[in-house]
Design a protein around this motif. Sequence first.
Motif, short mmCIF file in Angstrom:
data_model
loop_
_atom_site.label_atom_id
_atom_site.label_comp_id
_atom_site.label_asym_id
_atom_site.label_seq_id
_atom_site.Cartn_x
_atom_site.Cartn_y
_atom_site.Cartn_z
N HIS A 2 27.71 46.82 -35.28
CA HIS A 2 28.44 47.36 -34.34
C HIS A 2 29.50 46.09 -33.84
O HIS A 2 29.10 45.01 -33.80
N ASN A 3 30.62 46.54 -33.21
CA ASN A 3 31.61 45.57 -32.67
C ASN A 3 31.84 45.95 -31.16
O ASN A 3 32.89 45.41 -30.49
N ILE A 4 30.78 46.38 -30.64
CA ILE A 4 30.89 46.66 -29.20
C ILE A 4 30.95 45.31 -28.45
O ILE A 4 31.81 45.33 -27.29
#
Length: 79
Positions: A2-4
């Motif tokens: 994820h690139n949160i």
Amino acid sequence: GHNIGALWADFIDAIDKKRAPVADIESAHRSSCLPLLGMISWRTGRSIQWDAEKEEIIGDPEASKLLRREYRAPWKYPA
């Protein structure tokens, strides 16, 4: 995967630098409209026409009702 973290960092940086973030809410909103309208078309069994500027379904009150739902109490749909 994820690139949160990167998105949050960019969001904070955008606030500091007074610029638009890479993942702004407008593009997210526009991206979510198409699948929603596809599901409404599928549920009604017909094509629908969408006025993107007014954000409403054209000439189909039955399909338009599917754009919102009743909230559970005590929540109310924004007017």
